[in-house]
Design a protein around this motif. Structure first.
Motif, short mmCIF file in Angstrom:
data_model
loop_
_atom_site.label_atom_id
_atom_site.label_comp_id
_atom_site.label_asym_id
_atom_site.label_seq_id
_atom_site.Cartn_x
_atom_site.Cartn_y
_atom_site.Cartn_z
N ILE A 7 13.91 -41.90 -19.80
CA ILE A 7 12.55 -42.10 -19.33
C ILE A 7 12.37 -41.34 -18.01
O ILE A 7 13.11 -41.54 -17.05
N THR A 8 11.34 -40.48 -17.96
CA THR A 8 11.13 -39.64 -16.78
C THR A 8 9.64 -39.41 -16.53
O THR A 8 8.80 -39.79 -17.34
N THR A 9 9.35 -38.77 -15.43
CA THR A 9 7.97 -38.41 -15.07
C THR A 9 7.67 -36.99 -15.54
O THR A 9 8.58 -36.24 -15.89
N GLU A 10 6.42 -36.62 -15.46
CA GLU A 10 6.02 -35.26 -15.82
C GLU A 10 6.71 -34.24 -14.92
O GLU A 10 7.22 -33.22 -15.39
N GLU A 11 6.78 -34.54 -13.62
CA GLU A 11 7.40 -33.62 -12.66
C GLU A 11 8.89 -33.43 -13.00
O GLU A 11 9.39 -32.31 -13.02
N ASN A 12 9.56 -34.54 -13.27
CA ASN A 12 10.99 -34.44 -13.56
C ASN A 12 11.25 -33.88 -14.96
O ASN A 12 12.29 -33.25 -15.17
N TRP A 13 10.35 -34.05 -15.88
CA TRP A 13 10.49 -33.40 -17.19
C TRP A 13 10.56 -31.88 -17.00
O TRP A 13 11.37 -31.20 -17.60
N GLU A 45 8.48 -38.84 -21.60
CA GLU A 45 7.68 -38.70 -20.38
C GLU A 45 6.72 -39.86 -20.29
O GLU A 45 5.89 -40.07 -21.18
N MET A 46 6.87 -40.65 -19.20
CA MET A 46 5.98 -41.79 -19.06
C MET A 46 4.59 -41.32 -18.68
O MET A 46 4.42 -40.25 -18.10
N GLY A 47 3.61 -42.09 -19.05
CA GLY A 47 2.23 -41.73 -18.78
C GLY A 47 1.83 -41.98 -17.35
O GLY A 47 2.62 -42.41 -16.52
N LYS A 48 0.58 -41.70 -17.08
CA LYS A 48 0.02 -41.93 -15.75
C LYS A 48 -1.28 -42.67 -15.92
O LYS A 48 -2.04 -42.41 -16.85
N GLN A 49 -1.53 -43.58 -14.98
CA GLN A 49 -2.82 -44.25 -14.96
C GLN A 49 -3.63 -43.67 -13.82
O GLN A 49 -3.10 -42.92 -13.00
N GLY A 50 -4.90 -43.97 -13.79
CA GLY A 50 -5.73 -43.47 -12.69
C GLY A 50 -6.92 -42.69 -13.19
O GLY A 50 -7.35 -42.85 -14.33
N LYS A 51 -7.41 -41.80 -12.33
CA LYS A 51 -8.61 -41.02 -12.65
C LYS A 51 -8.40 -40.14 -13.88
O LYS A 51 -9.30 -39.96 -14.67
N GLU A 52 -7.20 -39.57 -13.98
CA GLU A 52 -6.88 -38.74 -15.14
C GLU A 52 -5.69 -39.35 -15.87
O GLU A 52 -4.56 -38.90 -15.72
N PRO A 53 -5.95 -40.41 -16.67
CA PRO A 53 -4.83 -41.06 -17.35
C PRO A 53 -4.12 -40.11 -18.31
O PRO A 53 -4.72 -39.17 -18.83
N LYS A 54 -2.85 -40.35 -18.50
CA LYS A 54 -2.03 -39.48 -19.34
C LYS A 54 -1.15 -40.36 -20.22
O LYS A 54 -0.51 -41.28 -19.72
N PRO A 55 -1.11 -40.10 -21.51
CA PRO A 55 -0.29 -40.93 -22.40
C PRO A 55 1.20 -40.62 -22.29
O PRO A 55 1.61 -39.68 -21.61
N GLN A 56 2.01 -41.42 -22.97
CA GLN A 56 3.46 -41.24 -23.00
C GLN A 56 3.83 -40.33 -24.17
O GLN A 56 3.31 -40.49 -25.27
N TYR A 57 4.79 -39.44 -23.91
CA TYR A 57 5.19 -38.47 -24.93
C TYR A 57 6.70 -38.38 -25.09
O TYR A 57 7.45 -38.56 -24.13
N ILE A 58 7.13 -38.00 -26.29
CA ILE A 58 8.48 -37.52 -26.51
C ILE A 58 8.39 -36.01 -26.35
O ILE A 58 7.62 -35.35 -27.05
N PHE A 97 9.62 -30.12 -28.34
CA PHE A 97 8.46 -30.32 -29.21
C PHE A 97 7.29 -29.53 -28.65
O PHE A 97 6.79 -29.84 -27.56
N GLU A 98 6.89 -28.47 -29.37
CA GLU A 98 5.75 -27.66 -28.91
C GLU A 98 4.53 -28.53 -28.73
O GLU A 98 3.80 -28.40 -27.77
N LYS A 99 4.32 -29.40 -29.72
CA LYS A 99 3.27 -30.41 -29.59
C LYS A 99 4.01 -31.73 -29.39
O LYS A 99 4.63 -32.25 -30.32
N PRO A 100 4.02 -32.25 -28.14
CA PRO A 100 4.79 -33.47 -27.89
C PRO A 100 4.33 -34.63 -28.77
O PRO A 100 3.16 -34.69 -29.18
N ILE A 101 5.25 -35.53 -29.07
CA ILE A 101 4.94 -36.67 -29.93
C ILE A 101 4.36 -37.79 -29.07
O ILE A 101 4.96 -38.20 -28.08
N LEU A 102 3.20 -38.28 -29.46
CA LEU A 102 2.57 -39.40 -28.78
C LEU A 102 3.39 -40.65 -29.08
O LEU A 102 3.47 -41.09 -30.23
N PHE A 103 4.05 -41.20 -28.08
CA PHE A 103 5.00 -42.28 -28.32
C PHE A 103 4.36 -43.52 -28.92
O PHE A 103 4.97 -44.21 -29.74
N LYS A 104 3.14 -43.78 -28.56
CA LYS A 104 2.42 -44.97 -29.06
C LYS A 104 2.43 -45.02 -30.59
O LYS A 104 2.49 -46.09 -31.19
#
Length: 143
Positions: A7-13, A45-58, A97-104
């Motif tokens: 489990i990591t952040t976008e920056e660390n990915w 990659e864990m998602g982000k909440q806030g003004k520009e939410p981002k989902p979780q991806y493999i 994954f060229e198109k990351p997998i939406l973990f949900k």
């Protein structure tokens, strides 16, 4: 062979992708000590909440190609200014994954997630060991 969801952040990915290194804090020494040469790490990659939410991806799958080494050089981004994630292993790319997998979309199929309604609780750590069956579900996922 073992399989781990990392489990990591976008920056660390982006750092993992560029440097081909995975690192955790000493708090996770017991977990990373279970990792052996040839094991597979799935980058989540864990998602982000806030003004520009981002989902979780493999994002990717890597093979472990080194023993654990301790290195305190600043490499990864951290919430704590003194945390360097010093327990590190080198990786070899297996699949990005060229198109990351939406973990949900994987959650209903994952055996290691016991609470499907509040599934993110299963991922509040640096690494989670998963079964070969869960690994195969991720690798073979089709939208």
């Amino acid at each position: 062979m073992n399989y781990f969801l990392c489990i990591t952040t976008e920056e660390n990915w982006n750092i993992i992708k560029e440097k081909k290194i995975w690192g955790v804090s000493k708090k996770y020494q017991n977990t990373i000590s279970k990792v052996n040469l040839g094991d597979y790490l799935i980058i989540y990659e864990m998602g982000k909440q806030g003004k520009e939410p981002k989902p979780q991806y493999i994002r990717a799958i890597y093979e472990v190609v080194s023993e654990i080494k301790e290195d305190n050089k600043k490499l990864f981004e951290s919430y704590s200014p003194n945390e360097t994630y010093p327990l590190r292993i080198k990786l070899k790319e297996v699949k990005i994954f060229e198109k990351p997998i939406l973990f949900k979309e994987l959650v209903p199929e994952m055996d290691f997630i016991t609470n499907k309604k509040f599934w993110s609780g299963s991922l509040r750590r640096a690494m989670a060991q998963i079964s070969e069956k869960d690994y195969e579900k991720i690798v073979n996922f089709k939208e």
